[in-house]
Design an enzyme around this catalytic site. Structure first.
Site, PDB file in Angstrom:
ATOM      1  N   ASP A 154      26.830  64.049   9.665  1.00  5.83           N
ATOM      2  CA  ASP A 154      26.379  64.521  10.988  1.00  5.83           C
ATOM      3  C   ASP A 154      27.116  65.781  11.458  1.00  5.83           C
ATOM      4  O   ASP A 154      27.333  65.978  12.661  1.00  5.83           O
ATOM      5  CB  ASP A 154      26.559  63.411  12.045  1.00  5.83           C
ATOM      6  CG  ASP A 154      25.744  62.170  11.726  1.00  5.83           C
ATOM      7  OD1 ASP A 154      24.693  62.313  11.095  1.00  5.83           O
ATOM      8  OD2 ASP A 154      26.170  61.069  12.103  1.00  5.83           O
ATOM      9  N   HIS A 171      19.550  62.964  14.595  1.00  5.23           N
ATOM     10  CA  HIS A 171      20.634  62.051  14.948  1.00  5.23           C
ATOM     11  C   HIS A 171      20.549  61.772  16.451  1.00  5.23           C
ATOM     12  O   HIS A 171      20.392  62.706  17.246  1.00  5.23           O
ATOM     13  CB  HIS A 171      21.986  62.685  14.592  1.00  5.23           C
ATOM     14  CG  HIS A 171      23.144  61.800  14.948  1.00  5.23           C
ATOM     15  ND1 HIS A 171      23.473  60.695  14.193  1.00  5.23           N
ATOM     16  CD2 HIS A 171      23.991  61.816  15.997  1.00  5.23           C
ATOM     17  CE1 HIS A 171      24.510  60.083  14.766  1.00  5.23           C
ATOM     18  NE2 HIS A 171      24.841  60.744  15.859  1.00  5.23           N
TER      19      HIS A 171
HETATM   20  C1  GAR Z   1      15.971  57.401  15.400  1.00  4.65           C
HETATM   21  O1  GAR Z   1      16.331  57.209  16.739  1.00  4.65           O
HETATM   22  C2  GAR Z   1      16.962  58.323  14.723  1.00  4.65           C
HETATM   23  O2  GAR Z   1      17.537  59.270  15.573  1.00  4.65           O
HETATM   24  C3  GAR Z   1      17.992  57.346  14.244  1.00  4.65           C
HETATM   25  O3  GAR Z   1      17.287  56.214  13.820  1.00  4.65           O
HETATM   26  C4  GAR Z   1      16.098  56.109  14.604  1.00  4.65           C
HETATM   27  C5  GAR Z   1      14.936  55.870  13.671  1.00  4.65           C
HETATM   28  O4  GAR Z   1      13.807  55.446  14.367  1.00  4.65           O
HETATM   29  N1  GAR Z   1      18.767  57.911  13.184  1.00  4.65           N
HETATM   30  C6  GAR Z   1      20.037  57.620  12.933  1.00  4.65           C
HETATM   31  O5  GAR Z   1      20.671  56.821  13.596  1.00  4.65           O
HETATM   32  C7  GAR Z   1      20.631  58.360  11.754  1.00  4.65           C
HETATM   33  N2  GAR Z   1      22.031  58.092  11.639  1.00  4.65           N
HETATM   34  P1  GAR Z   1      12.371  55.486  13.699  1.00  4.65           P
HETATM   35  O6  GAR Z   1      12.456  54.741  12.371  1.00  4.65           O
HETATM   36  O7  GAR Z   1      11.494  54.766  14.659  1.00  4.65           O
HETATM   37  O8  GAR Z   1      11.994  56.909  13.523  1.00  4.65           O
END
Ligand code: GAR
Length: 209
Positions: free
Chosen positions: A144, A108
């Site tokens: 979360d 997160h």
């Molecule tokens: C990441 O920054 C992760 O922390 C976030 O989405 C992004 C995915 O990036 N997750 C959330 O917001 C979960 N609620 P990615 O597809 O490039 O790994």
């Protein structure tokens, strides 16, 4: 080696970081499945190119339970031991989470317990925080809110926008996530769970003299 599956909804850069760390000789886990609720999620292409099994099931037109059941069938078919959520933007149903209790990790983009939910970077900047960051935590039915296993801190600069901060936090996530997953799958096997169950059983026994 532990068998892990990764759920994604988007670009999948964290999935790629986990995947490449998993391919190192010393890795403690193998990525056996990458699954998504978004058919054209970019990360699926990366996984396919690396020869990893993929599974796609759009959530559109399905109830949460139906969708989770399809995803779970793919997990079971690939003999997954741990599920890792890497930018998976769906809330899992309570029953699913309970069945996989203690075996689902999520990343997160905030220093939990601060900023659960969405828009974490804008909220951290607006609050005047000195640092943002990312947290790897155990998934529980409450969003979360599960135990935090590891965090990475990223300084917020004067000129920061939510976009620039998001990009830098991702660099930190790519370092943090494979290490946190490695630590978790290498921990002494469910020692705490066993301890708590033994203690509960001992407490429930009638006293004997
Ligand atoms: C990441 O920054 C992760 O922390 C976030 O989405 C992004 C995915 O990036 N997750 C959330 O917001 C979960 N609620 P990615 O597809 O490039 O790994």
């Amino acid at each position: 080696k532990a068998r892990i599956a990764i759920f994604i909804s988007g670009t999948g850069t964290n999935m790629a970081a986990l995947l490449y760390a998993g391919l190192l000789e010393t890795s403690r886990y193998d990525v056996v499945l990458v699954a998504s609720n978004v058919p054209d999620a970019q990360g699926l292409e990366i996984a396919r190119a690396e020869g990893i099994e993929t599974f796609v099931h759009s959530h559109k037109g399905h109830s949460r339970e139906e969708h989770d059941a399809a995803m779970e069938a793919a997990l079971i078919a690939s003999e997954t031991e741990y599920l890792v959520l890497a930018g998976y933007m769906r809330i899992l149903s309570d029953d699913f989470v309970r069945r996989w209790e203690g075996r689902i990790l999520n990343i997160h983009p905030s220093l939990l317990p601060k900023y659960k939910g969405l828009d974490t970077f804008a909220r951290a900047i607006a609050a005047g925080d000195s640092h943002a960051g990312a947290s790897v935590h155990i998934v529980t039915p409450e969003l979360d809110a599960g135990e935090v296993l590891a965090q990475a801190k990223v300084a917020i600069r004067e000129c920061e926008t939510p976009q620039t901060l998001a990009e830098r936090v991702k660099y930190a996530e790519h370092q943090l996530f494979p290490r946190a997953v490695t630590d978790y799958v290498s921990r002494p096997y469910d020692a705490r769970y066993v301890y708590e169950r033994v203690r509960d059983i001992a407490l429930a026994l009638p006293e004997t003299h």
